[in-house]
Design a protein around this motif. Structure first.
Motif, PDB file in Angstrom:
ATOM      1  N   TYR A  34       6.811   7.888 -11.850  1.00 42.24           N
ATOM      2  CA  TYR A  34       5.829   6.922 -11.506  1.00 42.24           C
ATOM      3  C   TYR A  34       5.702   6.012 -10.203  1.00 42.24           C
ATOM      4  O   TYR A  34       5.298   5.974  -9.565  1.00 42.24           O
ATOM      5  CB  TYR A  34       5.476   6.018 -12.609  1.00 42.24           C
ATOM      6  N   HIS A  35       7.288   5.819 -10.034  1.00 42.45           N
ATOM      7  CA  HIS A  35       7.684   4.982  -8.906  1.00 42.45           C
ATOM      8  C   HIS A  35       8.931   5.628  -8.160  1.00 42.45           C
ATOM      9  O   HIS A  35       9.616   6.106  -8.724  1.00 42.45           O
ATOM     10  CB  HIS A  35       7.757   3.442  -9.331  1.00 42.45           C
ATOM     11  N   TRP A  36       8.933   4.933  -6.931  1.00 35.95           N
ATOM     12  CA  TRP A  36      10.456   5.254  -6.351  1.00 35.95           C
ATOM     13  C   TRP A  36      11.290   4.232  -6.831  1.00 35.95           C
ATOM     14  O   TRP A  36      10.905   3.065  -7.533  1.00 35.95           O
ATOM     15  CB  TRP A  36      10.048   4.754  -4.747  1.00 35.95           C
ATOM     16  N   PRO A  37      12.646   4.516  -6.610  1.00 32.86           N
ATOM     17  CA  PRO A  37      13.533   3.495  -7.149  1.00 32.86           C
ATOM     18  C   PRO A  37      13.582   1.977  -6.636  1.00 32.86           C
ATOM     19  O   PRO A  37      13.436   1.170  -7.541  1.00 32.86           O
ATOM     20  CB  PRO A  37      14.808   4.192  -6.890  1.00 32.86           C
ATOM     21  N   SER A  38      13.046   1.871  -5.505  1.00 34.42           N
ATOM     22  CA  SER A  38      13.162   0.785  -4.842  1.00 34.42           C
ATOM     23  C   SER A  38      11.939  -0.081  -5.169  1.00 34.42           C
ATOM     24  O   SER A  38      11.470  -1.415  -5.372  1.00 34.42           O
ATOM     25  CB  SER A  38      12.770   0.826  -3.149  1.00 34.42           C
ATOM     26  N   ALA A  53      12.509   3.743 -16.656  1.00 27.67           N
ATOM     27  CA  ALA A  53      11.698   4.491 -16.876  1.00 27.67           C
ATOM     28  C   ALA A  53      10.576   4.972 -15.961  1.00 27.67           C
ATOM     29  O   ALA A  53      10.143   6.131 -15.822  1.00 27.67           O
ATOM     30  CB  ALA A  53      11.002   3.991 -18.432  1.00 27.67           C
ATOM     31  N   THR A  54      10.126   4.009 -15.144  1.00 34.00           N
ATOM     32  CA  THR A  54       9.178   4.276 -14.216  1.00 34.00           C
ATOM     33  C   THR A  54       9.584   5.351 -13.247  1.00 34.00           C
ATOM     34  O   THR A  54       8.845   6.064 -12.610  1.00 34.00           O
ATOM     35  CB  THR A  54       8.706   3.054 -13.542  1.00 34.00           C
ATOM     36  N   GLY A  99       0.814  -1.098  -0.011  1.00 36.10           N
ATOM     37  CA  GLY A  99      -0.034  -0.029  -0.116  1.00 36.10           C
ATOM     38  C   GLY A  99       0.738   1.339  -0.116  1.00 36.10           C
ATOM     39  O   GLY A  99       0.430   2.411   0.688  1.00 36.10           O
ATOM     40  N   ARG A 100       1.876   1.352  -0.857  1.00 38.31           N
ATOM     41  CA  ARG A 100       2.695   2.538  -0.815  1.00 38.31           C
ATOM     42  C   ARG A 100       2.314   3.695  -1.743  1.00 38.31           C
ATOM     43  O   ARG A 100       1.890   3.321  -2.829  1.00 38.31           O
ATOM     44  CB  ARG A 100       4.049   1.847  -1.227  1.00 38.31           C
ATOM     45  N   THR A 101       2.538   4.750  -1.247  1.00 37.74           N
ATOM     46  CA  THR A 101       2.056   5.908  -2.175  1.00 37.74           C
ATOM     47  C   THR A 101       3.198   6.245  -3.156  1.00 37.74           C
ATOM     48  O   THR A 101       4.214   5.838  -3.006  1.00 37.74           O
ATOM     49  CB  THR A 101       1.745   7.117  -1.329  1.00 37.74           C
ATOM     50  N   PRO A 102       2.676   6.515  -4.154  1.00 40.71           N
ATOM     51  CA  PRO A 102       3.580   7.035  -5.243  1.00 40.71           C
ATOM     52  C   PRO A 102       4.315   8.384  -5.035  1.00 40.71           C
ATOM     53  O   PRO A 102       3.868   9.112  -4.148  1.00 40.71           O
ATOM     54  CB  PRO A 102       2.809   7.260  -6.580  1.00 40.71           C
TER      55      PRO A 102
END
Length: 200
Positions: free
Chosen positions: A160-164, A154-155, A95-98
């Protein structure tokens, strides 16, 4: 192992998660503009489920026709459903926020971890390579890995996303892709086959 380590790090607020926050929330975050933005927008499409999922099923249908294999298409389809379900469940549980939310929260606040683009891109591309084995498969495996890493990158570049998220998504995709390759290779063993015209 990479999936487990990155997941634990995110859950306990380890160094990888702190790096995520420094990179994506510090200052103006990642501000990719101009032609690099356009390039990453094209690359990230390689992780779109509608695209890579469709390509997997087309490759499975072609391979099934060539092998005269009755079960290959539903076997690959079943793998694809399981793969998508695993990624969805992980997203719901973590449930992680972007990064775009401006905060890094867990426990039902978002669906950022792991990156679905990275996971589905890596897994589907690996299975497509396995389905092409014997023709062009052995020549494209390097390109498959490069594109999978490109999708994960790219994400992050697009915010769009965190590196992890991308690392865990890519790693999960590799594991799921290896499972899919096992399914494909298992179907290469003797079993029910379609009768060819010459045999009919």
């Amino acid at each position: 192992m990479v999936v487990v380590v990155s997941t634990v790090d995110v859950l306990v607020g380890g160094p990888l998660r702190r790096w995520d926050q420094h990179l994506m929330l510090g200052g103006h975050g990642l501000a990719v503009t101009g032609w690099p933005y356009a390039v990453w927008r094209v690359v990230v499409v390689g992780g779109q489920f509608w695209l890579v999922g469709s390509l997997v099923m087309i490759a499975a249908a072609v391979a099934a026709w060539r092998r005269r294999d009755l079960v290959l298409v539903p076997a690959v389809g079943g793998w694809l459903v399981v793969t998508n379900a695993v990624v969805w469940v992980l997203k719901q549980v973590i449930g992680r926020t972007p990064p775009g939310a401006g905060v890094d929260l867990l426990a039902g606040a978002g669906q950022s971890f792991p990156s679905g683009h990275a996971a589905l891109g890596a897994s589907c591309l690996l299975v497509i390579a396995a389905l092409m084995a014997g023709t062009a498969g052995r020549y494209v495996i390097g390109a498959v890995h490069a594109l999978a890493v490109g999708v994960a990158t790219a994400t992050v570049a697009l915010g769009y996303h965190w590196p992890s998220d991308a690392i865990a998504g890519w790693a999960a995709g590799v594991v799921l892709g290896l499972l899919g390759q096992w399914v494909v290779r298992r179907r290469a063993e003797p079993g029910p086959r379609l009768a060819s015209c010459a045999e009919a």
